[in-house]
Scaffold this active site. Structure first.
Site, PDB file in Angstrom:
ATOM      1  N   GLY A  34      -2.920  12.800 -16.774  1.00 29.10           N
ATOM      2  CA  GLY A  34      -2.882  12.387 -18.166  1.00 29.10           C
ATOM      3  C   GLY A  34      -3.290  13.575 -19.005  1.00 29.10           C
ATOM      4  O   GLY A  34      -4.230  14.300 -18.644  1.00 29.10           O
ATOM      5  N   ASN A  38      -6.621  15.588 -18.242  1.00 25.95           N
ATOM      6  CA  ASN A  38      -6.470  16.953 -17.744  1.00 25.95           C
ATOM      7  C   ASN A  38      -7.366  17.912 -18.519  1.00 25.95           C
ATOM      8  O   ASN A  38      -8.023  18.786 -17.937  1.00 25.95           O
ATOM      9  CB  ASN A  38      -5.017  17.420 -17.883  1.00 25.95           C
ATOM     10  CG  ASN A  38      -4.058  16.667 -16.987  1.00 25.95           C
ATOM     11  OD1 ASN A  38      -4.456  16.002 -16.040  1.00 25.95           O
ATOM     12  ND2 ASN A  38      -2.770  16.766 -17.298  1.00 25.95           N
ATOM     13  N   ARG A 125       5.274   3.338 -17.773  1.00 31.74           N
ATOM     14  CA  ARG A 125       4.106   3.097 -18.617  1.00 31.74           C
ATOM     15  C   ARG A 125       4.320   1.969 -19.628  1.00 31.74           C
ATOM     16  O   ARG A 125       3.460   1.732 -20.486  1.00 31.74           O
ATOM     17  CB  ARG A 125       3.723   4.388 -19.338  1.00 31.74           C
ATOM     18  CG  ARG A 125       4.758   4.917 -20.281  1.00 31.74           C
ATOM     19  CD  ARG A 125       4.610   6.403 -20.614  1.00 31.74           C
ATOM     20  NE  ARG A 125       3.259   6.906 -20.685  1.00 31.74           N
ATOM     21  CZ  ARG A 125       2.990   8.229 -20.783  1.00 31.74           C
ATOM     22  NH1 ARG A 125       3.980   9.104 -20.826  1.00 31.74           N
ATOM     23  NH2 ARG A 125       1.749   8.639 -20.845  1.00 31.74           N
ATOM     24  N   ARG A 188       6.490  13.980 -27.108  1.00 33.86           N
ATOM     25  CA  ARG A 188       7.240  13.405 -25.991  1.00 33.86           C
ATOM     26  C   ARG A 188       8.379  12.559 -26.560  1.00 33.86           C
ATOM     27  O   ARG A 188       8.161  11.466 -27.096  1.00 33.86           O
ATOM     28  CB  ARG A 188       6.335  12.528 -25.115  1.00 33.86           C
ATOM     29  CG  ARG A 188       5.156  13.268 -24.484  1.00 33.86           C
ATOM     30  CD  ARG A 188       5.620  14.262 -23.431  1.00 33.86           C
ATOM     31  NE  ARG A 188       4.497  14.846 -22.706  1.00 33.86           N
ATOM     32  CZ  ARG A 188       3.875  15.965 -23.066  1.00 33.86           C
ATOM     33  NH1 ARG A 188       4.274  16.611 -24.160  1.00 33.86           N
ATOM     34  NH2 ARG A 188       2.884  16.438 -22.341  1.00 33.86           N
ATOM     35  N   ALA A 251       5.848  31.678 -21.450  1.00 33.41           N
ATOM     36  CA  ALA A 251       5.657  32.922 -20.710  1.00 33.41           C
ATOM     37  C   ALA A 251       5.330  34.099 -21.615  1.00 33.41           C
ATOM     38  O   ALA A 251       4.893  35.149 -21.142  1.00 33.41           O
ATOM     39  CB  ALA A 251       6.909  33.231 -19.897  1.00 33.41           C
ATOM     40  N   ALA A 279       0.039  22.852 -17.745  1.00 36.26           N
ATOM     41  CA  ALA A 279      -0.279  24.186 -18.262  1.00 36.26           C
ATOM     42  C   ALA A 279      -0.779  24.128 -19.702  1.00 36.26           C
ATOM     43  O   ALA A 279      -1.750  24.807 -20.067  1.00 36.26           O
ATOM     44  CB  ALA A 279       0.949  25.088 -18.171  1.00 36.26           C
ATOM     45  N   GLY A 280      -0.124  23.309 -20.529  1.00 44.38           N
ATOM     46  CA  GLY A 280      -0.562  23.183 -21.916  1.00 44.38           C
ATOM     47  C   GLY A 280      -1.944  22.567 -22.039  1.00 44.38           C
ATOM     48  O   GLY A 280      -2.744  22.961 -22.902  1.00 44.38           O
ATOM     49  N   ASP A 281      -2.232  21.606 -21.180  1.00 52.20           N
ATOM     50  CA  ASP A 281      -3.555  20.977 -21.199  1.00 52.20           C
ATOM     51  C   ASP A 281      -4.631  21.970 -20.765  1.00 52.20           C
ATOM     52  O   ASP A 281      -5.731  22.003 -21.327  1.00 52.20           O
ATOM     53  CB  ASP A 281      -3.576  19.761 -20.273  1.00 52.20           C
ATOM     54  CG  ASP A 281      -2.484  18.765 -20.615  1.00 52.20           C
ATOM     55  OD1 ASP A 281      -2.165  18.629 -21.810  1.00 52.20           O
ATOM     56  OD2 ASP A 281      -1.949  18.127 -19.686  1.00 52.20           O
ATOM     57  N   ASP A 317      -1.410  18.512 -11.883  1.00 50.80           N
ATOM     58  CA  ASP A 317      -1.634  18.551 -13.333  1.00 50.80           C
ATOM     59  C   ASP A 317      -2.956  19.202 -13.715  1.00 50.80           C
ATOM     60  O   ASP A 317      -3.069  19.787 -14.784  1.00 50.80           O
ATOM     61  CB  ASP A 317      -1.598  17.126 -13.892  1.00 50.80           C
ATOM     62  CG  ASP A 317      -0.195  16.570 -13.958  1.00 50.80           C
ATOM     63  OD1 ASP A 317       0.290  16.327 -15.071  1.00 50.80           O
ATOM     64  OD2 ASP A 317       0.419  16.374 -12.898  1.00 50.80           O
TER      65      ASP A 317
END
Length: 339
Positions: A34, A38, A125, A188, A251, A279-281, A317
């Site tokens: 989540g 995360n 979900r 999203r 990147a 990665a963003g979290d 994650d």
């Protein structure tokens, strides 16, 4: 109860990860995932006190979510179990390529060095406990011990009206208790349209102290038909009252824009990319960690791109999130550039 460094909340699901495409069958690994949890785990591993106040089902899956977060040092005393029978959500992840067989005579699947493996993610979900998060639960978690930082994402308000109301209330409580607000846009498209997201994010923008967004997500926070230049967009957001805007560039690293008109760029760390999930979290966790430590913009970006690199270099994650002692394992080969 002592004041936590960070409060966050949202939906965390059971995460089933396949060793290869699901259609022919195979094994599945079980974890949890989540965006907000995360970030919570990433911050806890870096030594910060974090409270997660999401909702889970009154089922074994929900128990696994809570047990995993507790094991990672996250305070889940503000979490709630749905009493109406709503289940904990489920996320299925399948790589397009199977794991190398490692058997004589069988060819290994093709790998492209430096690129993460292509994956497909299936979310289940609808009608879950996480989507039924209530404002009263968040209020209890907030007022029990107001945090120094409230961390929100654009995922939670997309889940349902009740979850959106909970996030809006948290914003008001943050203002009342002088808590810094960090918003990671995390758009999203499967959850809501760009128009719906933009209406909410534009309303929230003046209450945000730190905005984290990709180049593609910046326009969601502003009126349409603006210039494409991310620097111009960031300055527009700063004029609305946002304290700083951090634009993630994949990147290419990330750039932070400040109220005084300055900007600072940090290139991404060079690592072997294995899995882009989380990665963003991880980036957000690193940025907030350095902010809580009192680091300047350069220090915040450096830690953020470092934690983001750890994430893409490991499967899962949040499993690759570093501890504070591990941050130095990735050398800062490339410095920041001031404009």
């Amino acid at each position: 109860m002592s004041r936590p460094d960070v409060l966050t909340f949202g939906e965390t699901t059971i995460a089933l990860r396949g060793g290869g495409p699901l259609r022919p069958g195979g094994t599945l690994g079980v974890s949890v995932a989540g965006a907000e949890s995360n970030v919570a785990i990433g911050l806890a591993r870096l030594g910060h006190t974090v409270r997660w106040a999401g909702a889970v089902g009154a089922d074994e899956a929900g128990e696994l979510v809570l047990r995993t977060l507790r094991a990672e040092g996250v305070d889940v005393s503000g979490a709630s179990a749905d009493e109406g029978g709503a289940p904990t959500g489920l996320t299925l992840t399948e790589p397009e390529l199977p794991e190398p067989p490692g058997l004589p005579g069988l060819p290994e699947p093709t790998r492209v060095p430096g690129l993460p493996e292509p994956t497909r993610v299936h979310h289940h979900r609808a009608g879950t406990a996480g989507s039924r998060l209530r404002a009263c639960s968040v209020e209890r978690a907030f007022t029990a011990a107001p945090p120094r930082v409230l961390h929100l994402t654009g995922i939670t308000p997309a889940l349902s009206r009740s979850a959106r109301s909970a996030a809006a209330l948290a914003l008001r409580l943050a203002a009342e208790h002088s808590a810094l607000v960090c918003l990671d846009v995390s758009f999203r498209s499967r959850l809501w349209s760009a128009q719906e997201a933009s209406a909410v994010l534009r309303e929230w923008a003046p209450s945000v102290d730190v905005l984290i967004a990709s180049v593609d997500e910046l326009p969601l926070c502003l009126p349409p038909d603006g210039p494409d230049d991310p620097g111009v967009r960031a300055k527009e957001l700063l004029s609305l009252g946002i304290g700083e805007v951090v634009v993630t560039l994949g990147a290419a690293g990330a750039t932070a824009y400040a109220e005084d008109g300055s900007s600072l760029h940090a290139p991404a760390r060079a690592v072997r990319a294995v899995d882009p999930a989380g990665a963003g979290d991880a980036f957000a966790a690193g940025y907030l960690s350095a902010l809580l430590d009192g680091c300047d913009t350069a220090g915040r970006l450096e830690r953020a791109v470092t934690t983001g690199a750890f994430a893409v270099a490991a499967r899962g994650d949040w499993e690759g999130a570093p501890t504070r002692a591990e941050l130095g394992l990735l050398s800062a080969a490339a410095g920041t550039v001031l404009h």
